[in-house]
Structures are given as structure tokens and as C-alpha cells.
Design an enzyme around this catalytic site. Structure first.
Site, short mmCIF file in Angstrom:
data_model
loop_
_atom_site.label_atom_id
_atom_site.label_comp_id
_atom_site.label_asym_id
_atom_site.label_seq_id
_atom_site.Cartn_x
_atom_site.Cartn_y
_atom_site.Cartn_z
N HIS A 1 41.29 -27.82 24.06
CA HIS A 1 40.76 -28.35 25.32
C HIS A 1 41.83 -28.16 26.40
O HIS A 1 42.99 -28.52 26.21
CB HIS A 1 40.41 -29.82 25.16
CG HIS A 1 39.10 -30.02 24.45
ND1 HIS A 1 38.74 -29.26 23.36
CD2 HIS A 1 38.09 -30.88 24.66
CE1 HIS A 1 37.54 -29.65 22.95
NE2 HIS A 1 37.13 -30.64 23.72
N LYS B 1 31.90 -40.58 30.91
CA LYS B 1 31.51 -39.96 32.19
C LYS B 1 30.14 -40.47 32.65
O LYS B 1 29.91 -40.67 33.84
CB LYS B 1 31.51 -38.45 32.02
CG LYS B 1 31.04 -37.64 33.21
CD LYS B 1 31.33 -36.17 33.00
CE LYS B 1 30.46 -35.29 33.88
NZ LYS B 1 29.23 -34.84 33.25
#
Length: 921
Positions: free
Chosen positions: A149, A577
Site C-alpha cells: 500500500h 471512510k
């Protein structure tokens, strides 16, 4: 008194920081002259003074100073502050090593908290029996999965310089150094800091996937190959010390895996060729490490039959091996050194793995040879003496096999559905599989799985997309044949929203021969299929999805072949999120409990895979705290956690830090699991119903507040894109994967990593704390008894304590005064001021609640070391933030017609802020 105590505690750290800072100052003078040095010092003093005594006049003066800086001076000022943080990070890690060594030097007087010794001592004092501990060890597992990532903003070259500087600092701690030796080391230190200044810290191209694979392998090569067996050995030694008359076997319960080269979700550059190349690179590395270890061992096994009696059984086996595997000129030249003759055979066979007929077919063959050697050497060892170095190599082969690390494959559920839609249409089973209801899909997929005949037609011209998906499964089958079944063990399904999403993977596995239905009706299944539950809605639906699967005969047949073991991945990033950190963490906690309890009814053992990021907004935080905060009853099934981005370098670049991180994780798992096993049905349940009800109420209010801003305010996305350096992050070249799914500009398609990275840069840190204050306050304001309940939860419930502590850390790293500067980047002043006012108000509300609940005067009072570190860093991060805002303003005013140099300077500030805050995404 408190300040004096902390100063004494940090004397050695401050000494290192001051020395490194002094050297950096000398380097600035040497390469930029007094003018550069004075500019940096002036800005540093201005920001420190603003922190001590804020006033508008000094604030205006600082902004003007920053605004009027010109290149190349401006670029050098940015680099000076950034490199200062690289040096501070090294000094802090070195001090952490120093403190840990201090405990070990005084072993017997003081036990370091969260160490393996501390956990073994605590379970001994609690009266836990040998049988309970053996059961805990046999059932426990920690799997740490490295990922690519894109959150590691520091280049490998910089990391290697940092590692060398750390080594020099550790050597300078040796009190027996002569003056000349110390001065020589100090000269090397100056050279390394100079090299750091003269090295370009930015990447000038995006890394390829293979670049990322090699970056991940670096940690196995440098630290993990040696540290993993060392942690297991430490546990063995502590059991011997605290349970001297008991035989407790320590299995291989800590493993590392990888996503790098196997994570296809949203990354078109992860192809089957890349996956195959990754597996080869992993095998090449582990075989090289074995060759080095065995060659070193061979030097130590110089025993001669003229001095010791070696069992004829061993000599006979060795001679047989020489005839079978070596040519005459390949044998060890000294006939009496029979162990070295044996090693010569082992090394030859090892060198031929994957290349020739004489190579070992699998790691078990190598283990048999090493254990055979150990058995015979022990016969003439001194009583009570162990063969630690040989035992270490045996442990390494058990841990790493010939594959080094299990590679997970991840793909989006929609890819499988699209491929099956075409495959089923070609054989006239259904014209449009994707339009079927869930029940119809399950019926059709079960029928395919119960039919031993293949679904795909050999000569049919399938679309490129379908062929690509099928090639993934063919590659997995080939990997099992070439590298062994441990090479790829789990297939993860992103965006799992129904039971059919997992059955589709089994159908594709069947086509490649990974899942097989034999003529007698028996099933062979050689791949674990795991759902990834990411959004808040997916987490809520998760228990129903899994229950549906557990009730299907075909899926139960698959589970039977997988030892009734089911892995489930929980995504922290997208849930946070979509719903805010507090709500996401509570939904994750609840989902684990509900799925765990339901799975027990079906006699299925679960392993939860926690997809945590390095940052607090993506579930980050200390590894041991992450383990201890999980529902106790789920720990016995094993824990799997991602280690992402900057976490890799901060935890695994240095061997001592890697050891400390892993021993903390092992300690947390041992202590928590022992309590569960000792008092089943009661000991694991430290929660109270009233606490859970409180959390549910808090979560509901927090979710409303979070979604009211993020989804309810039509101007929020504009505010986010303009007040953060989101667009500039695309140029940082820190990962091969695109920033958004499908290249879309929609919020739903924006990946959680750039979402968090951008908020971190502008110091608002919104994903890590926003809306928590409203949730907590809405509950506390109902009465004093609620306040006391929250305080009781903090003191007694690991989950809630971890949540509150992470929120404290987030607020400590956030800074509303600095963040306000970024609001000036919003074109519509009304939008900027209105939304920032809400964020600032929520920040103060959250801070007030955290201090009330933790009964603290200041944030992070519970960990003064970190508190002090953040306070020391802030005045040095501030200049980078001010410069970043000014540069972004200049770039945006030029409407894309800016110079490359301007973009480079923005990227340097981004890298510097990341180093200063020790968090990216």
C-alpha cells in the site's frame, strides 16, 4: 519535578538528537553557507516562539518570511527540516533499543512491560497450568501480512543511510570504546549525515510491482529471517525459567505473509507473470539465506572421528548420500570430518531446489536431514548444552519453507461475476448470470460444483478479461505444484456482498483443478476463500452472508477439506471512510462477535484478518494494543493483521526494533488467550452489557455527525480537495497502484489511503477522530452516572481504552492552528470558513471528552514518552506546513502552468511532514 524526571530519562536521547542536529548544522554551513544555516535557524526560532507565545504580529512575520523565500534557498530550507526529522526518527528508535537493552541488562531486577518475560511471569503468577499454556500455544497464531500500500514516503536509499546511522549510534554507546574508536565512529556519523543531505529523497518514477516486491523482501533479508526464530527462542527460554520442571513446546505461531505481487484489486500491473516472478524471487531469497546459514554452521561442525565416536548409523547414511548426490570431486576433502561431509551433501541438494533432480522436493526433506544431524550430534554434546544455532536453522526452515512467505491473492468480486457470466452464457446455462437473484445464483453455482465435468470449453475464444481471471487460478495451481501448497493459501474477495461471491471463486478454482469433485463423491479443496468485509453495510451484513454459506452442503464440503477453518478479512479503511473511525471500530468489534458466535454453532473455526493501515484513520496503532483490544473469545482462532507502508520501516528496518515489536505482539496474545482458556465462558467476557449498550448509542450519534458532514454537506468534497494536497500526492511516486478505483473522481471510488494521507498533511487528521466527540458527549451529557460509566469502561475494557487512546494520539498530532492555514486554499471563503469552524468545534469537543474520560490534564498523559516526542516535533513540522501551503497556493494560481521545480518542492514538504508526524496513510 515531572519535567526534571523526564529530562533525566531522556538525557541520552536528547544527547543523540543534539549531536545529530549539530552535525546537520555543520553540513548546512558547508554546502549552503552561513546564509542557509541562518535562514533555517531563524525560521526554527520563529515557529518555536509562536508555539510558546502566539501573537498575530509574529504569525504574520513568519508567513511573510516563508512567502518571500526563493529557490534554491527555499528548497534547501525544506530539505533541512525534512532531514532533521529523519535524524530524530533514528535517534528515537535508537533510544528505544537502548531502553530495551537496559531492561535486559538488569534482568531479575526489572521486567520490561509487554515483554515475553512479562507475559510468562504474569501467567505463572496467575497460576495457569502447563496444560492451559500448551493449549494456548497450540491454538494461537499471529500472521503479519506485508503489503505494498503506497504509504511509505521514504526511499530505500534513505532508509539504508538511516540504518547505518543507527548502527553507529549504538556502537557509540559502548563504554569501553577508546577515544580513537569513538572519534572514528563520529567521523563516520558525519559522513552519513552528509550523504543524507547529498541524496535525492524523491523517487523520479513510480515503482513497478516488482520494485515493491523487492522492497518487501528487503525486510525478510535484513531482519525477519533472524528475528522470527529469535522471538520463538525467547519464549522457550522464558518458559524454561518460569516453568523449570515442565516441558512446554513452543510451536511456530508467528508467521509473515505478503500481498505484494498478489493483490490484483485495483492494480492492473499485478499480472499472473508478476505473481510467478514474485514467487520465484521469494524462493531465491530463502534458499540463499539457508545456504548462508548452513555454510556458517558447517564451519562450526568440525568434529573429527579421530576425536569423537560418531554413530555408525550416521556415517552409513552420510556415505550413502555422497554416492547418491555428489560427484567424487564435490565431496568434502577431509574424510574424518563426517559432519562437514554431510553438510556438503545438504548444500548441494539445496542449490538444486527447483533446478535438478537431486534437489529437495520440499522443505520437509531438508528438515528430516537437519533433524537427523541434530539427533546424532547431541549424543556427544556436553550435558544440558543445546545446539542453538542448528535449532535456529531448523526453526527457520519450519517457518519459511521454500516459499519464504505465503502470498495471498486478492481480487474484486465483480471480476469473478463478469467472467462467470460469460462462461455460463457460452455453455447455454443462463444468458445473463449477473442479472439473476441471489437464490438463483446460489442454485446454479451449487449445480456446477456438484458436477465433476469442467465448465469451460477448450477451444472457445473467451474475452481477454475472462481469460485473465482464469489464468489467475491456473497460476495458483501451478504455484502449488512448483512451490508447495503454502506458497498461496488464501484467495481474498474484495467487496464481498453476498454468499455467491465466494461460491464463484470455488467454481473458478474447480476449473483450474484446485477444487475437485472425485468420482466417489469426495471433495478436494486446496485454497481458502476469504470474504473481505469493507463498508459499514458489509460489516452489518457479514454474519448473514457467512451463515448462508455455512448452511450450503457444497461449502461445508469445502470447509471440511480445509479443517473447518474459515478466514474472514475485516477492512478498517473503507469502513472508517464511510462511517467515521469510532463507528467503524465498533461495527468491526460487533461483526467479529456475531460471526464468531454463529460459526461456533456450525463447528467452524474462524480467523479474522484485520486490514489495518499504519495511520490511526485506517485502524493503525501499536500491534500489541490491536491484539489485546479484540474480543477475547476470538483470539484462540488466531490473528492476522496487515503491516502496511511506513509501518514496515518503522517496525522492521532494525533488528532490535523488529524483535521488540514482535515480542509485544506475542506477549499480548499469550496473556489475553491464557485468560480466555483458563476461565472459558467467563474470563474472556470482560465486557458488560451496559458498556455495549453505551457504545451502540455513542456509535449511532457519531455516525450521524460524521455522515452529516461527509455526505450531507454538498460542499464537503470541494473543501476536501482544495484544503488538502490531494492532487499533489499523485506526483509523489510512492506506489504502483492508482489512487482511485476506475480512475474516478467520485468520493466512493477514492481509495482510503490518499484520503487519510491528504488529511494528515494538512494537520486536520479528520479520518482519525472526527465525530467521536459528538458521540461521546451526547452520551455523557445525559447525566453524571454516564460520565462515570465511560470512565469505568476506559479503565476496564481494552477495546474502549484502545479506542480512546488512539483518539488522543490523533488529536495530539492534529493541529487546528496550523490546519487553519490550509483553509486559505479553499477558493470559496464561505465554504472554507464554515466547514473548518465545524471541524474546529468538533476537535475541542472531542478533546474535552477524552480528557474527562481518561481523567487526564493533558492528552497522552498515559504515555509521557510519546507526549514529549510530539511536543518536540511540532515546532519543526510547522515550517514545512507553512511552506507547503504557500507553494500549493503558488501552483494553483498558475493553473497547471507551474515549473517542475515548484512541484518538486511541494513533494519535498509532503515527504518531510510525513517523516515529522511518523504517519502517512
Amino acid at each position: 519535578m515531572e519535567i526534571k524526571r523526564q529530562d533525566e530519562h531522556h538525557y541520552m536521547l536528547r544527547k543523540d538528537v543534539n549531536r545529530l542536529g549539530t552535525i546537520l548544522g555543520q553540513v548546512l554551513k558547508e554546502h549552503g553557507g552561513e546564509e542557509l544555516f541562518n535562514e533555517v535557524e531563524e525560521i526554527r526560532e520563529m515557529t518555536k516562539e509562536l508555539r510558546r507565545n502566539h501573537n498575530d504580529a509574529d504569525h504574520k512575520k513568519l508567513k511573510e518570511k516563508v512567502h518571500h523565500l526563493q529557490s534554491p534557498m527555499r528548497k534547501d530550507v525544506i530539505r533541512a527540516f525534512s532531514i532533521y526529522f529523519y535524524l530524530v526518527n533514528i535517534a528515537e528508535q535508537n533510544h528505544r533499543i537502548r531502553r530495551s537493552r537496559s531492561y535486559r541488562l538488569k534482568r531479575g531486577e526489572n521486567v520490561q512491560p509487554s515483554s515475553i518475560e512479562a507475559s510468562v511471569k504474569s501467567v505463572k503468577e496467575a497460576g495457569y497450568s502447563k496444560d492451559i499454556l500448551q493449549k494456548v500455544l497450540d491454538d494461537s497464531s499471529i500472521e503479519l501480512i506485508i503489503t505494498a500500500h503506497p504509504t511509505e514516503a521514504t526511499k530505500r536509499t534513505i532508509l539504508e543511510i538511516q540504518k547505518r546511522i543507527s548502527s553507529i549510534l549504538q556502537q557509540q554507546d559502548n563504554m569501553y570504546l577508546t577515544e580513537k574508536e569513538w572519534n572514528d565512529l563520529d567521523e563516520s556519523l558525519v559522513n552519513e549525515v552528509t550523504a543524507l543531505w547529498q541524496t535525492d529523497e524523491l523517487r523520479h518514477r513510480k515503482p513497478t510491482v516488482i520494485d515493491e516486491v523487492k522492497n518487501g523482501l528487503y525486510y525478510f533479508d535484513q531482519t525477519l529471517f533472524d528475528v522470527l526464530p529469535a522471538v520463538h527462542q525467547e519464549l522457550e527460554e522464558q518458559f524454561e525459567e518460569y516453568y523449570p520442571n515442565e516441558e512446554i513446546t513452543v510451536p511456530n505461531f508467528i508467521h509473515f505473509g505478503s500481498w505484494i505481487g498478489g493483490d490484483r484489486d485495483g492494480n492492473p500491473f499485478v499480472t499472473t507473470d508478476v505473481t510467478w516472478q514474485t514467487l520465484n524471487l521469494q524462493r531465491d531469497l530463502v534458499l540463499r539465506k539457508y545456504d548462508e546459514a548452513l555454510t556458517e554452521l558447517m564451519k562450526r561442525f568440525s568434529q573429527s572421528t579421530t576425536r569423537v565416536d560418531v554413530d555408525p548409523e550416521f556415517i552409513s547414511a552420510m556415505e550413502k548420500y555422497e554416492k547418491e548426490y555428489l560427484r567424487k570431486n564435490d565431496t568434502w576433502p577431509i574424510g574424518a570430518e563426517v559432519y562437514r561431509r554431510y553438510f556438503q551433501v545438504v548444500l548441494k541438494r539445496l542449490a538444486q531446489v527447483g533446478k535438478g533432480k537431486i534437489g529437495y522436493d520440499d522443505p520437509e526433506e531438508l528438515l528430516e536431514d537437519l533433524r537427523f544431524l541434530r539427533k546424532h550430534v547431541l549424543r556427544h554434546q556436553m550435558s544440558g548444552q543445546k545446539l542453538k544455532k542448528l535449532n535456529k536453522v531448523i526453526r527457520q526452515v519450519e517457518l519459511f519453507g521454500f516459499h519464504l512467505a505465503t502470498l495471498d491473492i486478492r481480487n474484486h468480486s465483480g471480476e469473478h461475476e463478469t467472467a462467470l457470466t460469460e462462461m455460463l452464457r457460452v455453455v447455454h446455462m443462463t444468458e445473463d448470470y449477473s442479472s439473476l437473484s441471489e437464490d438463483e445464483k446460489i442454485d446454479m453455482l451449487q449445480g456446477v460444483l456438484k458436477d465433476p465435468r469442467p465448465l469451460m470449453l477448450l477451444n472457445e475464444d473467451y474475452s481477454k478479461e475472462t481469460q485473465n481471471i482464469f489464468n489467475v487460478f491456473k497460476t495458483i495451481k501451478a504455484a502449488h505444484d512448483e512451490f508447495g501448497p503454502r506458497s498461496i493459501d488464501v484467495y481474498l474477495v474484495s467487496m464481498t456482498q453476498s454468499a455467491s461471491d465466494l461460491l464463484e471463486v470455488l467454481v473458478l478454482a474447480k476449473e483450474a483443478g484446485i477444487y475437485r469433485l472425485h468420482a466417489d463423491g469426495s471433495v478436494e479443496s486446496n485454497l481458502n476463500v476469504a470474504p473481505l468485509l469493507e463498508t459499514v453495510e458489509d460489516l452489518i451484513a457479514g454474519p448473514k452472508i457467512m451463515k448462508r454459506l455455512f448452511e450450503l452442503d457444497v461449502y461445508r464440503d469445502h470447509l471440511t477439506r480445509r479443517n473447518n477453518h474459515q478466514e474472514i478479512m475485516l477492512g478498517y479503511s473503507d469502513g472508517s471512510k464511510d462511517g467515521g473511525t469510532l463507528t467503524a471500530n465498533w461495527k468491526l468489534f460487533n461483526a467479529q462477535l456475531e460471526i464468531h458466535n454463529m460459526a461456533r454453532e456450525y463447528d467452524v473455526r474462524l480467523k479474522f484478518f484485520h486490514g489495518r493501515g499504519g495511520s490511526l484513520g485506517r485502524g493503525g496503532g501499536p500491534l500489541n494494543r490491536a491484539i489485546a483490544s479484540q474480543p477475547g473469545e476470538t483470539l484462540g482462532d488466531g490473528v492476522k493483521i496487515t503491516e502496511q507502508g511506513e509501518v514496515l520501516s518503522s517496525r522492521y528496518l532494525l533488528g532490535d526494533i523488529a524483535f521488540r515489536n514482535l515480542e509485544q505482539a506475542a506477549s499480548a496474545l499469550l496473556s489475553s488467550s491464557a485468560r480466555v482458556y483458563a476461565t472459558p465462558g467467563e474470563g474472556c467476557d470482560v465486557r458488560q452489557t451496559v458498556w455495549e449498550e453505551a457504545m451502540e448509542e455513542i456509535s449511532e450519534q457519531s455516525l450521524k455527525k460524521y455522515q452529516g458532514l461527509v455526505f450531507g454537506d454538498k460542499d464537503f468534497l470541494t473543501y476536501f480537495k482544495q484544503t488538502t494536497p490531494l492532487n499533489e500526492l499523485k506526483e509523489l511516486n510512492i506506489g504502483s497502484r492508482p489512487m482511485s478505483r476506475k480512475g474516478s473522481e467520485r468520493f466512493e471510488d477514492l481509495r482510503a489511503i490518499p484520503w487519510v494521507f491528504a488529511w494528515t498533511q494538512c494537520r486536520q487528521m479528520l479520518p482519525a477522530w472526527y465525530a467521536a466527540g459528538t458521540g461521546l458527549a451526547s452520551f455523557a451529557e445525559k447525566g453524571e452516572e454516564n460520565v462515570k460509566l465511560l470512565q469505568e469502561m476506559y479503565e476496564n475494557w481494552p477495546f474502549f481504552q484502545s479506542t480512546i487512546n488512539n483518539l488522543q494520539m490523533a488529536l495530539m498530532k492534529a493541529d487546528m492552528f496550523t490546519a487553519k492555514e490550509y483553509v486559505n486554499l479553499v477558493k470559496d471563503e464561505e465554504i472554507g470558513q464554515r466547514i473548518f469552524a465545524d471541524i474546529q468545534d468538533e476537535f475541542e469537543r472531542t478533546k474535552e471528552m477524552l480528557l474527562l474520560i481518561s481523567k487526564s490534564e493533558r492528552l497522552l498523559d498515559y504515555t509521557p514518552n510519546i507526549q514529549d516526542s510530539v511536543h518536540l516535533r511540532n515546532p519543526y513540522v510547522d515550517p514545512l506546513n507553512y511552506l507547503q501551503v504557500d507553494l500549493i497556493q503558488k501552483m494553483r494560481e498558475e493553473n497547471g502552468d507551474h515549473s517542475d521545480e515548484l512541484m518538486t518542492e511541494v513533494l519535498l514538504t509532503i515527504s518531510g511532514v510525513a517523516a515529522g508526524l511518523l504517519n502517512t496513510g
